[in-house]
Scaffold this motif. Sequence first.
Motif, PDB file in Angstrom:
ATOM      1  N   UNK A   1       0.839  -1.199   0.000  1.00 54.69           N
ATOM      2  CA  UNK A   1       0.000   0.000   0.000  1.00 54.69           C
ATOM      3  C   UNK A   1       0.876   1.251   0.000  1.00 54.69           C
ATOM      4  N   UNK A   2       1.921   1.206   0.789  1.00 52.14           N
ATOM      5  CA  UNK A   2       2.856   2.335   0.876  1.00 52.14           C
ATOM      6  C   UNK A   2       3.518   2.591  -0.473  1.00 52.14           C
ATOM      7  N   UNK A   3       3.981   1.522  -1.128  1.00 57.52           N
ATOM      8  CA  UNK A   3       4.632   1.675  -2.425  1.00 57.52           C
ATOM      9  C   UNK A   3       3.648   2.152  -3.493  1.00 57.52           C
TER      10      UNK A   3
ATOM     11  N   UNK B   1       1.540   6.220  -7.212  1.00 55.80           N
ATOM     12  CA  UNK B   1       0.358   6.920  -7.705  1.00 55.80           C
ATOM     13  C   UNK B   1       0.454   8.432  -7.505  1.00 55.80           C
ATOM     14  N   UNK B   2       0.999   8.879  -6.383  1.00 52.64           N
ATOM     15  CA  UNK B   2       1.129  10.327  -6.197  1.00 52.64           C
ATOM     16  C   UNK B   2       2.174  10.903  -7.151  1.00 52.64           C
ATOM     17  N   UNK B   3       3.206  10.120  -7.473  1.00 52.40           N
ATOM     18  CA  UNK B   3       4.183  10.565  -8.466  1.00 52.40           C
ATOM     19  C   UNK B   3       3.545  10.692  -9.839  1.00 52.40           C
ATOM     20  N   UNK B   4       2.756   9.675 -10.221  1.00 53.39           N
ATOM     21  CA  UNK B   4       2.077   9.689 -11.521  1.00 53.39           C
ATOM     22  C   UNK B   4       1.143  10.896 -11.632  1.00 53.39           C
TER      23      UNK B   4
ATOM     24  N   UNK C   1      -8.295   7.956 -12.309  1.00 57.50           N
ATOM     25  CA  UNK C   1      -8.149   6.650 -11.660  1.00 57.50           C
ATOM     26  C   UNK C   1      -7.090   6.689 -10.564  1.00 57.50           C
ATOM     27  N   UNK C   2      -5.973   7.361 -10.858  1.00 50.90           N
ATOM     28  CA  UNK C   2      -4.890   7.444  -9.871  1.00 50.90           C
ATOM     29  C   UNK C   2      -5.321   8.236  -8.643  1.00 50.90           C
ATOM     30  N   UNK C   3      -6.040   9.339  -8.866  1.00 58.96           N
ATOM     31  CA  UNK C   3      -6.523  10.161  -7.753  1.00 58.96           C
ATOM     32  C   UNK C   3      -7.474   9.360  -6.865  1.00 58.96           C
ATOM     33  N   UNK C   4      -8.339   8.556  -7.474  1.00 60.01           N
ATOM     34  CA  UNK C   4      -9.262   7.717  -6.717  1.00 60.01           C
ATOM     35  C   UNK C   4      -8.510   6.679  -5.889  1.00 60.01           C
ATOM     36  N   UNK C   5      -7.464   6.105  -6.470  1.00 57.78           N
ATOM     37  CA  UNK C   5      -6.659   5.113  -5.748  1.00 57.78           C
ATOM     38  C   UNK C   5      -5.982   5.727  -4.535  1.00 57.78           C
TER      39      UNK C   5
ATOM     40  N   UNK D   1       1.539   8.246   4.064  1.00 54.53           N
ATOM     41  CA  UNK D   1       2.832   8.712   3.549  1.00 54.53           C
ATOM     42  C   UNK D   1       2.701  10.120   2.979  1.00 54.53           C
ATOM     43  N   UNK D   2       3.823  10.755   2.757  1.00 54.18           N
ATOM     44  CA  UNK D   2       3.815  12.064   2.105  1.00 54.18           C
ATOM     45  C   UNK D   2       3.738  11.888   0.596  1.00 54.18           C
ATOM     46  N   UNK D   3       4.554  10.974   0.076  1.00 51.24           N
ATOM     47  CA  UNK D   3       4.564  10.766  -1.371  1.00 51.24           C
ATOM     48  C   UNK D   3       4.951  12.036  -2.095  1.00 51.24           C
ATOM     49  N   UNK D   4       4.151  12.414  -3.091  1.00 49.72           N
ATOM     50  CA  UNK D   4       4.442  13.599  -3.894  1.00 49.72           C
ATOM     51  C   UNK D   4       3.206  14.487  -3.944  1.00 49.72           C
TER      52      UNK D   4
END
Length: 332
Positions: free
Chosen positions: A15-17, A22-25, A50-54, A70-73
């Motif tokens: 989930x973390x990965x 997804x936030x990078x995309x 789709x990525x935003x929903x995920x 996580x912070x992500x991007x």
Amino acid sequence: MTSKAPITSSELANLWMAYQEKTMILRMLEHFIDHADNDEKQLLQSHYNNAAKTVEIITSIFQKEGAVSPIGFTESDVHKSAPKLYDYLYDIMYLHMMTKVEMSLYALFTGMSYRKDIEDLFTGLTAESQAMNSQSTQFLLERGVLIRPAFVSMPKEVHFVQDNNYMDGFKWFSETRPLNTVEVSLIHHAIETNLIGMQLMIGFAQVATDKEVQNYFVQGMKLSKKIEIDLGEFLRQSYIEPPATHAGKATTSKTAPFSNKLMMYNTSLLSSFGLGSNALGGAFSLRSDLPAKMAFIAKDITTFAQHGGKIMIKNGWMEEPPQIEDRNQLTK
């Protein structure tokens, strides 16, 4: 009704990965969508939605489990006023490449899931990335910028290997056997991916705001080119032209649309994918010179990836995955 089982370490890690990817995309697509033509924009926007929903789903899972997200991007990792960094159809070529990464990643995560809701999430993401890869493939084929692998005559009968030299790829006084279709397919895939990756590195190198990071992307550009040349020679020896395309080049822009942190993470992700694809190519190639070449390539990619990791740590850009408890502390 029984309550859900706690999330396992593998589910938490995956989930973390997925959140990081997804936030990078999302940030990459924000730049692409701002500069896309209408046909491209529709496809890019679909993947963005789709990525935003995920991201929302994963955030909700973390919240319900009492875990910090996580912070992500974030929006700070994309500069929306920046001019277009990549030219004609690169945005869809990038999407095509990244959905290949996602198909492999989420299929793996599905097999590592035990709780039904987590398994369903990754099963859905696998299907979603497959559908988007198919759409981007057809989009690029229709515009003549995606090169199909070589066509071959269809086999009319079944043969079994009789010659012990079938696996011999090193001959001084005679020619090696031609590549088989399994080997051609794996080489084509590797070259296609590295061509897109090379343009990504060229663009990143042009806009990186840190000299060490810029030099790293130049190194990545040269590595992609070397891999393409080395593997392309195997195809040429069998009188097959390696894939190439006129589309998807970096522009001359020197203004960064992305943060150094995001560009370094994207490069790290593709390096990991390259190592996996390279291992697959070596494992399924029966001519001994191919696994040997793949091993040298893997060594170069590993060295490159390790160097990138050190740069990320040095600059505080590497978000640490969730840790397990340090039981050794109990004995001190």
